[in-house]
Design an enzyme around this catalytic site. Structure first.
Site, PDB file in Angstrom:
ATOM      1  N   GLU A   1     -14.708 -17.090 -16.911  1.00 41.95           N
ATOM      2  CA  GLU A   1     -13.251 -16.622 -16.836  1.00 41.95           C
ATOM      3  C   GLU A   1     -12.984 -18.788 -16.563  1.00 41.95           C
ATOM      4  O   GLU A   1     -13.167 -19.623 -16.379  1.00 41.95           O
ATOM      5  CB  GLU A   1     -13.310 -16.761 -15.078  1.00 41.95           C
ATOM      6  CG  GLU A   1     -11.228 -17.296 -14.167  1.00 41.95           C
ATOM      7  CD  GLU A   1     -11.265 -17.553 -12.791  1.00 41.95           C
ATOM      8  OE1 GLU A   1     -12.128 -16.192 -12.392  1.00 41.95           O
ATOM      9  OE2 GLU A   1     -10.233 -17.709 -12.510  1.00 41.95           O
TER      10      GLU A   1
ATOM     11  N   LYS B   1     -22.706  -8.558   2.612  1.00 42.65           N
ATOM     12  CA  LYS B   1     -22.070  -7.876   2.009  1.00 42.65           C
ATOM     13  C   LYS B   1     -20.964  -7.831   2.351  1.00 42.65           C
ATOM     14  O   LYS B   1     -20.745  -6.756   1.589  1.00 42.65           O
ATOM     15  CB  LYS B   1     -23.032  -7.106   0.687  1.00 42.65           C
ATOM     16  CG  LYS B   1     -24.701  -7.938   0.578  1.00 42.65           C
ATOM     17  CD  LYS B   1     -25.109  -7.602  -0.909  1.00 42.65           C
ATOM     18  CE  LYS B   1     -26.490  -8.744  -1.113  1.00 42.65           C
ATOM     19  NZ  LYS B   1     -27.112  -8.174  -1.645  1.00 42.65           N
TER      20      LYS B   1
ATOM     21  N   ASP C   1     -27.733 -13.977  -4.992  1.00 43.50           N
ATOM     22  CA  ASP C   1     -27.286 -12.513  -4.836  1.00 43.50           C
ATOM     23  C   ASP C   1     -26.019 -12.253  -5.261  1.00 43.50           C
ATOM     24  O   ASP C   1     -24.655 -12.940  -4.204  1.00 43.50           O
ATOM     25  CB  ASP C   1     -28.114 -12.013  -3.584  1.00 43.50           C
ATOM     26  CG  ASP C   1     -27.202 -10.686  -3.302  1.00 43.50           C
ATOM     27  OD1 ASP C   1     -26.562  -9.962  -4.705  1.00 43.50           O
ATOM     28  OD2 ASP C   1     -27.912  -9.460  -3.127  1.00 43.50           O
TER      29      ASP C   1
ATOM     30  N   HIS D   1      -1.474 -20.369 -17.282  1.00 42.92           N
ATOM     31  CA  HIS D   1      -3.099 -19.450 -17.190  1.00 42.92           C
ATOM     32  C   HIS D   1      -2.020 -18.416 -18.414  1.00 42.92           C
ATOM     33  O   HIS D   1      -2.557 -17.791 -19.151  1.00 42.92           O
ATOM     34  CB  HIS D   1      -2.624 -18.127 -16.077  1.00 42.92           C
ATOM     35  CG  HIS D   1      -3.895 -19.011 -14.990  1.00 42.92           C
ATOM     36  ND1 HIS D   1      -5.217 -18.446 -15.501  1.00 42.92           N
ATOM     37  CD2 HIS D   1      -4.988 -20.091 -14.133  1.00 42.92           C
ATOM     38  CE1 HIS D   1      -6.234 -18.986 -14.589  1.00 42.92           C
ATOM     39  NE2 HIS D   1      -5.572 -20.435 -14.347  1.00 42.92           N
TER      40      HIS D   1
END
Ligand code: ADP
Length: 581
Positions: free
Chosen positions: A261, A393, A469, A567
């Site tokens: 990004e 998660k 993770d 952006h």
């Protein structure tokens, strides 16, 4: 033609490989490592020789004419040919070498803007960066290095596997035919690299799709066996940027961030600068405990209640802890929280896990306790070792309220001058924006732990770089960002509170070469020699510190109204992606 020129102008050193017959070649597609055809070297040599020959010829003719007083504009056929040859070779050489030279002059990286005291100079440099279309509007340090990119992955000292042997061809055919399972290659061959190479070749033939662009060489496939990834066919490359120095608890950290990004690293870097110039940030660990919550079922709610009271009785804790802690010398049971739903019971175990993130460790401990309980509660039916109250998660209030992994709070007081000069906004605007966006806006959106601007951006990038993770980014990014005007409204107090940062410095992906190098950079690689858990706890404080920097910078960009502008300007690639093969 231009593409060939450009790839030749900056030759990429292709790894020395033996000739392999790959699917790309079978399907007629050249791999990128073959991008320097010999004919180009010959063409260059021809044009070079031509250029210097005609220059020599024309100069000698010119001298001759001056000596014999012949007008210079009278030219014969050989001179006309020489002039044409001169123009042609000049245009060729200019196109080939000149464009890159001019580019390198214009695009030469700026000096480190951190070192520039002069704000005007910084601005000028930033404007110059703008002209170069570098996606760094939010940052002050957008240096571009022209140094060659070297893969951070450990370059494995190995020869590329040759896929030309009859034996390999047989195996590939067997996989394509479905008579040999692809997953069995590692155990059958005992050579992980060769297994990956054969699997990749077979996959190419089965799918008819090219894998060119997904590298195979340069990775240690043995290191992931049985630990990180099954059935590998290559690896994905993610660039690692560096933000910092982040001054945290009196120490400086260079924070590695793996991301694709644009603006993210640059923006975090700017936040680090603002923190540094204001004397640094402080990060405090509130809790350190990984959780796992199995679900068990009974015939009646009463039996479920019996077990709940048994587990929550302090007198039973000692015994349960001994049973639990047998799973590892690092696992230490901290508590069990029970939640009932009818005749089903959810047992949320919390334990410290040293420097490991701890999911395996806590699961083993939980299994030990469930086996133990089966004696006194034979009617207990273990439905699942994970009953989602853990909660791993998935967005869940339990992590936000109770915490999971490391709970951290991090704060800094940003000097008002720094807010104005570095962040280009005001304390007042930041406080107002934080209240309306991160607090009120998120409340209106029904946010769950999402009371921040973009904590997950920083968490994910640091997680990928350091072998965490990345799926745990969900709860690890729970964060509330608070801002307040202090010192009579002159300075800004900013804090991030992150209750469930799940990180480890041993186990999982942390031992892989690239990830381990990033941990090493932060000084938290592997198991702590001083006290177990010190490395992973420090990593959690760094994650929170980096998130603080990221919040500060993005919120400032928003307050100053820069975000959309930057952006739109920098994050829109002009590349026609439809033409990307
Ligand atoms: P996780 O529980 O995060 O999935 P693993 O179980 O894969 O992690 O890795 C932890 C392993 O590392 C265990 O076998 C543990 O004994 C070992 N280990 C060595 N040193 C430490 C330490 N300082 N803290 C935690 N575990 C350690």
């Amino acid at each position: 033609m231009e593409a060939r020129w450009r790839s030749s102008a900056k030759p990429v050193q292709a790894p020395k490989t033996t000739k392999t017959v790959s699917f790309e070649e079978v399907s007629g597609e050249a791999s990128s490592s073959e991008a320097l055809p010999l004919s180009l070297h010959l063409t260059n040599a021809v044009f070079f020789s031509l250029f210097f020959s005609v220059v020599y010829f024309l100069l000698s003719r010119w001298r001759e004419k001056i000596r014999t007083s012949t007008p210079l504009h009278l030219v014969n056929l050989s001179e006309i040919v020489a002039i044409f040859a001169f123009i042609a070779s000049f245009v060729y050489l200019l196109g080939f070498f000149g464009i890159d030279f001019v580019h390198s002059l214009i695009l030469r990286p700026s000096t480190d803007l951190w070192n520039s005291e002069d704000e005007e100079e910084n601005e000028a440099l930033l404007r110059k960066e703008d002209a170069r279309k570098i996606p760094c509007d939010q940052a002050l340090d957008c240096s571009v290095t022209s140094a060659p990119i070297i893969s951070a992955q450990k370059v494995v000292d190995e020869k590329p596997v040759k896929l030309t042997t009859e034996e390999d061809e047989e195996i590939i055919k067997a996989i394509v035919a479905g008579t040999t399972p692809s997953y069995s290659l590692e155990s059958k061959l005992g050579d992980c690299k060769r297994a990956a190479s054969i699997r990749r070749e077979a996959l190419g033939r089965i799918t008819g799709k090219s894998l060119s662009g997904l590298p195979l060489d340069g990775f240690d496939y043995e290191s992931i066996l049985g630990q990180c990834c099954e059935m590998p066919i290559g690896y994905v490359q993610i660039p690692v940027g560096i933000a910092g120095p982040l001054l945290l608890n009196g120490k400086e950290y260079s924070v590695p961030m793996a991301t694709t990004e644009g603006c993210l690293v640059a923006s975090t870097n700017r936040g680090c600068k603002a923190i540094h110039l204001s004397g640094g940030a402080s990060s405090f660990l509130l809790k350190d405990g990984m959780t796992r919550a199995p679900v068990v079922r009974f015939g009646t709610a009463k039996r479920a209640v019996d077990l709940k009271f048994y587990l929550e009785d302090p007198e039973n804790f000692e015994t349960l802890a001994v049973v639990f802690n047998r799973s590892s010398r690092f696992a230490r049971l901290q508590g069990i929280k029970c939640v009932i739903a009818g005749k089903n019971l959810y047992l949320r175990f919390t334990c410290s896990t040293g420097d490991a993130m701890g999911m395996n460790m806590v699961s083993k401990g939980v299994q030990n306790v469930l086996d133990f309980l089966q004696t006194d509660f034979p009617d207990m039916d273990v439905i699942g070792i994970s009953g989602n109250l853990c909660s791993d998660k998935k967005p869940a209030a339990v992590n936000w309220i109770e915490g999971r992994g490391k709970s951290v709070v991090c704060e800094a007081i940003i000097n008002g001058d720094v807010v104005r000069k570095v962040l280009k906004t005001s304390v007042e605007s930041l406080v107002e924006l934080n209240m309306l966006k991160n607090l009120t806006g998120s409340a209106m959106a029904g946010a769950l732990g999402g009371f921040n601007a973009h904590a997950s951006n920083i968490v994910s990038a640091v997680y990928i770089a350091t072998g965490q993770d990345p799926a745990q980014n969900i709860e690890s990014s729970h964060c509330i960002t608070m801002m307040e005007a202090v010192n009579e409204g002159n300075d800004l107090h900013i804090s991030v509170t992150m209750p469930s940062i799940e990180v480890g410095t041993v186990g999982g992906g942390t031992q892989l070469a690239s990830q381990s190098a990033c941990l090493n950079l932060l000084g938290v690689k592997g198991a702590s020699q001083e006290s177990p858990g010190a490395n992973s706890r420090r990593l959690a404080t760094i994650v929170a510190g980096a998130a603080l920097a990221g919040e500060l910078s993005l919120m400032s960009a928003l307050a100053a109204g820069q975000l959309v502008k930057s952006h739109m300007k920098y994050n829109r690639s002009s590349k026609d992606v439809s033409k990307t093969s």
